[in-house]
Design a protein around this motif. Structure first.
Motif, PDB file in Angstrom:
ATOM      1  N   VAL A 140       0.823  -1.332   0.069  1.00  0.00           N
ATOM      2  CA  VAL A 140       0.164   0.377  -0.360  1.00  0.00           C
ATOM      3  C   VAL A 140       0.891   1.264  -0.267  1.00  0.00           C
ATOM      4  O   VAL A 140       0.140   2.569  -0.353  1.00  0.00           O
ATOM      5  CB  VAL A 140      -0.889   0.452   1.476  1.00  0.00           C
ATOM      6  N   GLU A 141       2.072   1.360   0.235  1.00  0.00           N
ATOM      7  CA  GLU A 141       3.359   2.400   0.205  1.00  0.00           C
ATOM      8  C   GLU A 141       3.556   2.318  -0.854  1.00  0.00           C
ATOM      9  O   GLU A 141       3.962   3.458  -1.224  1.00  0.00           O
ATOM     10  CB  GLU A 141       4.683   1.996   1.034  1.00  0.00           C
ATOM     11  N   LEU A 142       2.784   1.794  -1.685  1.00  0.00           N
ATOM     12  CA  LEU A 142       3.129   2.459  -3.101  1.00  0.00           C
ATOM     13  C   LEU A 142       2.346   3.239  -3.659  1.00  0.00           C
ATOM     14  O   LEU A 142       0.840   2.880  -4.943  1.00  0.00           O
ATOM     15  CB  LEU A 142       2.947   0.934  -4.136  1.00  0.00           C
ATOM     16  N   CYS A 143       2.177   4.207  -3.270  1.00  0.00           N
ATOM     17  CA  CYS A 143       1.007   5.514  -3.177  1.00  0.00           C
ATOM     18  C   CYS A 143       1.107   6.112  -4.245  1.00  0.00           C
ATOM     19  O   CYS A 143       2.161   6.476  -4.684  1.00  0.00           O
ATOM     20  CB  CYS A 143       0.592   5.808  -1.748  1.00  0.00           C
ATOM     21  N   ARG A 144       0.461   6.768  -4.992  1.00  0.00           N
ATOM     22  CA  ARG A 144       0.835   7.726  -5.915  1.00  0.00           C
ATOM     23  C   ARG A 144      -0.016   9.138  -5.011  1.00  0.00           C
ATOM     24  O   ARG A 144      -0.723  10.267  -5.465  1.00  0.00           O
ATOM     25  CB  ARG A 144      -0.961   8.262  -6.768  1.00  0.00           C
ATOM     26  N   ASP A 145       0.561   9.304  -4.604  1.00  0.00           N
ATOM     27  CA  ASP A 145       0.814  10.544  -3.479  1.00  0.00           C
ATOM     28  C   ASP A 145       1.732  12.642  -4.572  1.00  0.00           C
ATOM     29  O   ASP A 145       1.566  11.926  -5.358  1.00  0.00           O
ATOM     30  CB  ASP A 145       1.573  10.231  -2.083  1.00  0.00           C
ATOM     31  N   SER A 146       1.803  12.709  -3.556  1.00  0.00           N
ATOM     32  CA  SER A 146       1.332  14.210  -4.251  1.00  0.00           C
ATOM     33  C   SER A 146       3.392  14.468  -4.561  1.00  0.00           C
ATOM     34  O   SER A 146       3.901  14.944  -5.146  1.00  0.00           O
ATOM     35  CB  SER A 146       2.067  15.849  -3.109  1.00  0.00           C
ATOM     36  N   VAL A 147       4.218  13.603  -3.799  1.00  0.00           N
ATOM     37  CA  VAL A 147       5.289  13.200  -4.261  1.00  0.00           C
ATOM     38  C   VAL A 147       5.768  12.808  -5.494  1.00  0.00           C
ATOM     39  O   VAL A 147       6.419  13.377  -6.237  1.00  0.00           O
ATOM     40  CB  VAL A 147       6.516  12.293  -3.589  1.00  0.00           C
ATOM     41  N   HIS A 148       4.328  11.350  -5.877  1.00  0.00           N
ATOM     42  CA  HIS A 148       4.902  11.026  -7.150  1.00  0.00           C
ATOM     43  C   HIS A 148       4.579  11.715  -8.405  1.00  0.00           C
ATOM     44  O   HIS A 148       5.015  11.604  -9.785  1.00  0.00           O
ATOM     45  CB  HIS A 148       4.167   9.673  -6.816  1.00  0.00           C
ATOM     46  N   ASN A 149       3.572  12.297  -8.045  1.00  0.00           N
ATOM     47  CA  ASN A 149       2.646  13.464  -9.074  1.00  0.00           C
ATOM     48  C   ASN A 149       3.679  14.483  -9.398  1.00  0.00           C
ATOM     49  O   ASN A 149       4.036  14.911 -10.861  1.00  0.00           O
ATOM     50  CB  ASN A 149       1.763  13.835  -8.665  1.00  0.00           C
ATOM     51  N   ARG A 150       4.448  15.037  -8.448  1.00  0.00           N
ATOM     52  CA  ARG A 150       5.026  16.069  -8.228  1.00  0.00           C
ATOM     53  C   ARG A 150       6.875  15.683  -9.069  1.00  0.00           C
ATOM     54  O   ARG A 150       7.290  16.601 -10.706  1.00  0.00           O
ATOM     55  CB  ARG A 150       5.440  16.755  -7.411  1.00  0.00           C
ATOM     56  N   LEU A 151       7.032  14.357  -9.133  1.00  0.00           N
ATOM     57  CA  LEU A 151       8.078  13.816 -10.003  1.00  0.00           C
ATOM     58  C   LEU A 151       8.099  13.905 -11.209  1.00  0.00           C
ATOM     59  O   LEU A 151       8.513  13.464 -12.278  1.00  0.00           O
ATOM     60  CB  LEU A 151       8.377  12.830  -9.127  1.00  0.00           C
TER      61      LEU A 151
END
Length: 403
Positions: A322-333
């Motif tokens: 579940v840590e494989l999250c499309r979080d804001s970091v992922h989006n920003r990267l």
């Protein structure tokens, strides 16, 4: 012896008287003849002296007439010799002038030949070209006029010599005639060398009378005067041809020089403008090369941030469950990688535009340098070669003095 007598005393007296009368008659006739003879001798002596004196007088008058025409002929001969010498001198000057026209003709032709070495766009049929062609045509026309005038002067010299020859022959005949008549005039009854020449008075080998004799010399003098006038007119024409041709060639020489100077100024202005554009182009090439280096550096500088962003994304792919999250970091990267990709693409496009612009600048630089070389070559030809040869008009002004 007784003799017979034949005559009577009267017969004897008559015979004597007849002899006396006959003697008186014969003596009277002889005396009259003697007196007549004395008178005739005296009369004929006087007549012979008068006839000889009259012949002497007429010989003197004839000698005077011969001397008059001989003097007139010799005077005309002197005038003709002077005129012929003057025409010869005028012709010599014209021939020298004709020879001197070869120099400007050669210079004009050399200028045309040199200007054929102009290059590319500068090889134009410009005003200097037209003026040089006009100059060559003018010089050739002047040369033809001079040659024609020289030919006609030679003809006139021939006519002068022919007229002079007739004068000299006439004067020579007058000299001989004067000497012969002077010799005749000096003969006296006591002179040595006189002799009988039987039948000489019946010889008539005369070919003129006083009127035709005088007319012959007068015609010779008038012919000579006419030829002298024609000769003077010929000298006037020679002077006119020399002055006219020299003035025309000098004016055309100046016209060609003016055209060359104007063309040199035009070419210099064009060369200076080309040089200015070339300098600006070289500066722009330098600036563009710096700009390309800047773009390349900027693109190169994007490699590390791209590698960081992509490495971060790759690293975060290994988060568990579940840590494989499309979080804001992922989006920003993901946004950062996209932004970097767009940035590199845009910089690459600008790099290609800059490189194309640099090639265009380099082509322009090459064209300007070539044109600059062409202009420098043209300036060298027009200024250093053509105008250098045309600093001074190569024909010295020369006038013919007409007496």
């Amino acid at each position: 012896m007784h003799c017979t007598l034949a005559f009577t005393p009267n017969d004897w007296m008559a015979s004597n008287q007849g002899n006396y009368l006959a003697s008186d008659r014969v003596r009277g006739g002889a005396e009259r003849l003697r007196m007549e003879s004395v008178r005739l001798c005296s009369e004929y002596d006087d007549k012979t002296k008068r006839a000889q004196a009259e012949v002497g007088k007429r010989l003197g008058e004839r000698i005077g007439d011969i001397n008059f025409w001989k003097t007139e002929l010799n005077h005309e001969i002197d005038l003709m010799i002077t005129e012929t010498n003057a025409l010869n001198e005028a012709k010599r000057i014209l021939e020298k002038n004709l020879a001197e026209t070869e120099n400007p003709l050669h210079i004009s032709q050399e200028c045309l030949y040199n200007r054929e070495k102009r290059q590319s766009i500068d090889l134009v049929h410009d005003n200097p070209e037209k003026e040089l062609i006009r100059e060559i045509d003018l010089i050739k026309r002047c040369q033809e006029r001079m040659r024609n005038t020289i030919d006609r002067a030679n003809v006139q010299l021939g006519l002068n010599r022919a007229a002079q020859h007739e004068l000299e022959r006439d004067a020579g005949d007058k000299f001989i005639a004067e000497n012969l008549d002077t010799t005749s005039h000096l003969l006296r009854n006591t002179s040595r060398g006189i002799a009988y020449h039987d039948g000489v008075h019946r010889i008539n080998n005369t070919i003129s009378v006083p009127e035709t004799w005088a007319k012959y010399s007068n015609d010779n003098i008038q012919r000579s005067q006419a030829e002298r006038l024609a000769s003077k007119n010929m000298r006037n024409e020679i002077e006119s041809v020399i002055n006219t041709c020299n003035n025309e060639m000098w004016m055309q020489w100046n016209a060609a020089n003016t055209a060359l100077n104007n063309r040199v100024q035009e070419t210099t202005d064009a060369r200076n403008k080309i040089q200015a554009h070339l300098n600006k182009t070289l500066q722009e090439v330098y600036e563009m090369e710096k700009n390309i280096e800047l773009l390349k550096k900027s693109i190169h500088d994007k490699e590390a941030p791209m590698q960081v962003a992509q490495t971060r994304l790759d690293t975060r792919l290994r988060r568990p469950n579940v840590e494989l999250c499309r979080d804001s970091v992922h989006n920003r990267l993901v946004q950062e990688v996209g932004e970097l990709t767009d940035t590199v693409d845009h910089l690459q496009h600008k790099l290609r535009e800059a490189e194309n612009a640099l090639q265009a600048l380099l082509r322009t630089k090459g064209a300007l340098e070539q044109d600059l070389s062409i202009k420098n070559n043209t300036l060298f030809i027009d200024r250093e070669k053509c105008l250098a040869m045309r600093k001074t008009f190569p024909i010295a002004p020369r006038l013919v003095a007409v007496a």
